[in-house]
Design an enzyme around this catalytic site. Structure first.
Site, PDB file in Angstrom:
ATOM      1  N   PRO A 163      41.993  20.452 -29.134  1.00 51.35           N
ATOM      2  CA  PRO A 163      42.603  21.439 -29.878  1.00 51.35           C
ATOM      3  C   PRO A 163      42.339  22.716 -29.470  1.00 51.35           C
ATOM      4  CG  PRO A 163      40.734  20.390 -31.147  1.00 51.35           C
ATOM      5  CD  PRO A 163      41.056  19.400 -29.539  1.00 51.35           C
ATOM      6  N   ASN A 164      43.364  23.486 -29.465  1.00 50.36           N
ATOM      7  CA  ASN A 164      43.384  25.077 -29.301  1.00 50.36           C
ATOM      8  C   ASN A 164      43.462  25.388 -27.609  1.00 50.36           C
ATOM      9  OD1 ASN A 164      42.999  25.922 -31.915  1.00 50.36           O
ATOM     10  ND2 ASN A 164      40.868  25.018 -31.796  1.00 50.36           N
ATOM     11  N   ARG A 203      43.743  32.695 -25.639  1.00 51.69           N
ATOM     12  CA  ARG A 203      42.837  32.553 -26.677  1.00 51.69           C
ATOM     13  C   ARG A 203      41.142  33.084 -26.197  1.00 51.69           C
ATOM     14  NH1 ARG A 203      39.692  26.725 -26.719  1.00 51.69           N
ATOM     15  NH2 ARG A 203      38.462  27.182 -28.725  1.00 51.69           N
ATOM     16  N   TYR A 241      37.400  32.122 -22.152  1.00 56.10           N
ATOM     17  CA  TYR A 241      38.162  31.096 -21.453  1.00 56.10           C
ATOM     18  C   TYR A 241      38.903  31.409 -20.379  1.00 56.10           C
ATOM     19  CZ  TYR A 241      36.334  28.678 -25.251  1.00 56.10           C
ATOM     20  OH  TYR A 241      35.586  28.128 -26.459  1.00 56.10           O
ATOM     21  N   ASN A 267      38.870  17.440 -21.322  1.00 51.50           N
ATOM     22  CA  ASN A 267      38.124  18.504 -22.146  1.00 51.50           C
ATOM     23  C   ASN A 267      38.361  18.240 -23.657  1.00 51.50           C
ATOM     24  OD1 ASN A 267      37.198  20.789 -23.343  1.00 51.50           O
ATOM     25  ND2 ASN A 267      38.083  22.246 -21.788  1.00 51.50           N
ATOM     26  N   ALA A 300      36.740  21.154 -29.410  1.00 50.02           N
ATOM     27  CA  ALA A 300      35.875  21.278 -30.478  1.00 50.02           C
ATOM     28  C   ALA A 300      35.603  19.522 -30.677  1.00 50.02           C
ATOM     29  CB  ALA A 300      36.380  21.791 -31.532  1.00 50.02           C
ATOM     30  N   HIS A 359      32.284  17.642 -30.002  1.00 52.96           N
ATOM     31  CA  HIS A 359      31.028  17.822 -30.828  1.00 52.96           C
ATOM     32  C   HIS A 359      30.961  16.931 -32.014  1.00 52.96           C
ATOM     33  CE1 HIS A 359      30.575  21.025 -27.799  1.00 52.96           C
ATOM     34  NE2 HIS A 359      31.918  21.802 -28.544  1.00 52.96           N
ATOM     35  N   ASP A 415      34.423   6.186 -28.807  1.00 53.13           N
ATOM     36  CA  ASP A 415      35.002   4.615 -28.981  1.00 53.13           C
ATOM     37  C   ASP A 415      36.227   4.639 -28.136  1.00 53.13           C
ATOM     38  OD1 ASP A 415      32.976   4.297 -30.564  1.00 53.13           O
ATOM     39  OD2 ASP A 415      34.080   3.905 -32.275  1.00 53.13           O
ATOM     40  N   GLU A 430      33.676  14.763 -17.833  1.00 52.39           N
ATOM     41  CA  GLU A 430      34.290  15.779 -19.043  1.00 52.39           C
ATOM     42  C   GLU A 430      33.964  16.943 -18.548  1.00 52.39           C
ATOM     43  OE1 GLU A 430      30.854  14.875 -21.986  1.00 52.39           O
ATOM     44  OE2 GLU A 430      31.195  16.685 -22.934  1.00 52.39           O
ATOM     45  N   HIS A 456      34.224  21.506 -19.484  1.00 50.95           N
ATOM     46  CA  HIS A 456      34.093  22.349 -20.405  1.00 50.95           C
ATOM     47  C   HIS A 456      34.253  23.982 -19.666  1.00 50.95           C
ATOM     48  CE1 HIS A 456      33.458  19.927 -23.788  1.00 50.95           C
ATOM     49  NE2 HIS A 456      32.279  19.469 -22.835  1.00 50.95           N
ATOM     50  N   ILE A 457      35.402  24.592 -20.039  1.00 49.35           N
ATOM     51  CA  ILE A 457      35.401  25.866 -19.269  1.00 49.35           C
ATOM     52  C   ILE A 457      34.252  26.622 -19.402  1.00 49.35           C
ATOM     53  CG2 ILE A 457      36.931  27.708 -19.384  1.00 49.35           C
ATOM     54  CD1 ILE A 457      39.171  25.902 -20.431  1.00 49.35           C
ATOM     55  N   SER A 458      33.690  26.792 -20.594  1.00 53.04           N
ATOM     56  CA  SER A 458      32.392  27.768 -20.926  1.00 53.04           C
ATOM     57  C   SER A 458      31.375  26.857 -20.753  1.00 53.04           C
ATOM     58  CB  SER A 458      32.674  28.243 -22.063  1.00 53.04           C
ATOM     59  OG  SER A 458      32.375  27.100 -23.118  1.00 53.04           O
ATOM     60  N   ARG A 462      25.640  28.769 -25.383  1.00 57.91           N
ATOM     61  CA  ARG A 462      26.509  28.997 -26.587  1.00 57.91           C
ATOM     62  C   ARG A 462      25.743  28.364 -27.945  1.00 57.91           C
ATOM     63  NH1 ARG A 462      32.792  28.185 -25.977  1.00 57.91           N
ATOM     64  NH2 ARG A 462      32.875  29.470 -27.653  1.00 57.91           N
ATOM     65  N   ARG A 513      27.014  23.529 -30.135  1.00 57.19           N
ATOM     66  CA  ARG A 513      28.169  23.091 -28.989  1.00 57.19           C
ATOM     67  C   ARG A 513      27.151  22.142 -28.041  1.00 57.19           C
ATOM     68  NH1 ARG A 513      32.861  25.929 -29.674  1.00 57.19           N
ATOM     69  NH2 ARG A 513      32.405  27.909 -30.877  1.00 57.19           N
TER      70      ARG A 513
HETATM   71  C1  DQA Z   1      35.231  24.006 -24.845  1.00 57.58           C
HETATM   72  C2  DQA Z   1      34.127  24.270 -25.473  1.00 57.58           C
HETATM   73  C3  DQA Z   1      34.053  23.769 -26.821  1.00 57.58           C
HETATM   74  O1  DQA Z   1      32.819  23.901 -27.659  1.00 57.58           O
HETATM   75  C4  DQA Z   1      34.951  24.437 -27.643  1.00 57.58           C
HETATM   76  O2  DQA Z   1      35.408  23.992 -29.103  1.00 57.58           O
HETATM   77  C5  DQA Z   1      36.343  24.516 -26.954  1.00 57.58           C
HETATM   78  C6  DQA Z   1      36.189  24.640 -25.590  1.00 57.58           C
HETATM   79  C7  DQA Z   1      35.336  24.457 -23.320  1.00 57.58           C
HETATM   80  O3  DQA Z   1      36.170  24.403 -22.484  1.00 57.58           O
HETATM   81  O4  DQA Z   1      34.402  25.461 -23.015  1.00 57.58           O
HETATM   82  O5  DQA Z   1      37.496  24.467 -27.746  1.00 57.58           O
HETATM   83  O6  DQA Z   1      35.438  22.678 -24.486  1.00 57.58           O
END
Ligand code: DQA
Length: 145
Positions: free
Chosen positions: A11-12, A19, A24, A75, A78, A81, A88, A99, A101-103, A108, A112
């Site tokens: 999501p997002n 964003r 990001y 990725n 959210a 978490h 599953d 896996e 994560h950009i950040s 953080r 997270r």
């Molecule tokens: C994220 C980190 C997550 O905590 C966050 O909810 C995201 C992006 C990242 O790519 O850093 O939406 O997965």
């Protein structure tokens, strides 16, 4: 033989580039897809990028990957978490899973710091910006040959 790597985004991430760019960055998911396609092509492989704001759609895409993909780069945003359902589904996928994560999620908020997906992932990349996706593609190419 050309193998396909699925790049799944939660999501997002459709808003990537717009964003919270201070966290990001300014690059979009289309930029991520072309950078990953170039890295995969060097090894004779292909990528397919998918994004959804809906947990069940991500689960279903992971099910499709069972037949269509040699590896998954994910990725989960959210859902990282919160989602036992995505964990599953990944447990039912046999190929490598990385896996991304950009950040740097560990720098953080505490919520997270825990990832359900890390219980399945063969590798985790965090805090490398969108370059993390290309690093993950490089790694899965080594794993799938
Ligand atoms: C994220 C980190 C997550 O905590 C966050 O909810 C995201 C992006 C990242 O790519 O850093 O939406 O997965």
């Amino acid at each position: 033989m050309v193998k396909t790597i699925h790049i799944l985004n939660g999501p997002n991430l459709n808003l990537l580039g717009k964003r919270e760019p201070e966290i990001y960055g300014h690059e979009t998911l289309a930029d991520v897809e072309s950078a990953c396609a170039a890295v995969a092509a060097e090894r004779g492989h292909a990528v397919r990028l998918f994004q959804s704001n809906h947990e069940g759609e991500i689960v279903e895409q992971i099910h499709r990957a069972r037949d269509e993909a040699a590896a998954i780069v994910i990725n989960p945003a959210a859902y990282t978490h919160t989602s036992v359902a995505i964990l599953d589904a990944l447990n039912a996928f046999e190929g490598p899973v990385i896996e991304v994560h950009i950040s740097n999620v560990h720098k953080r908020e505490a919520f997270r710091h825990h990832s359900y997906v890390s219980l399945r992932a063969d590798g985790v990349i965090a805090g490398c910006g969108v370059e993390g996706y290309a690093l993950a593609i490089r790694r899965v190419c080594s794993l799938i040959g």
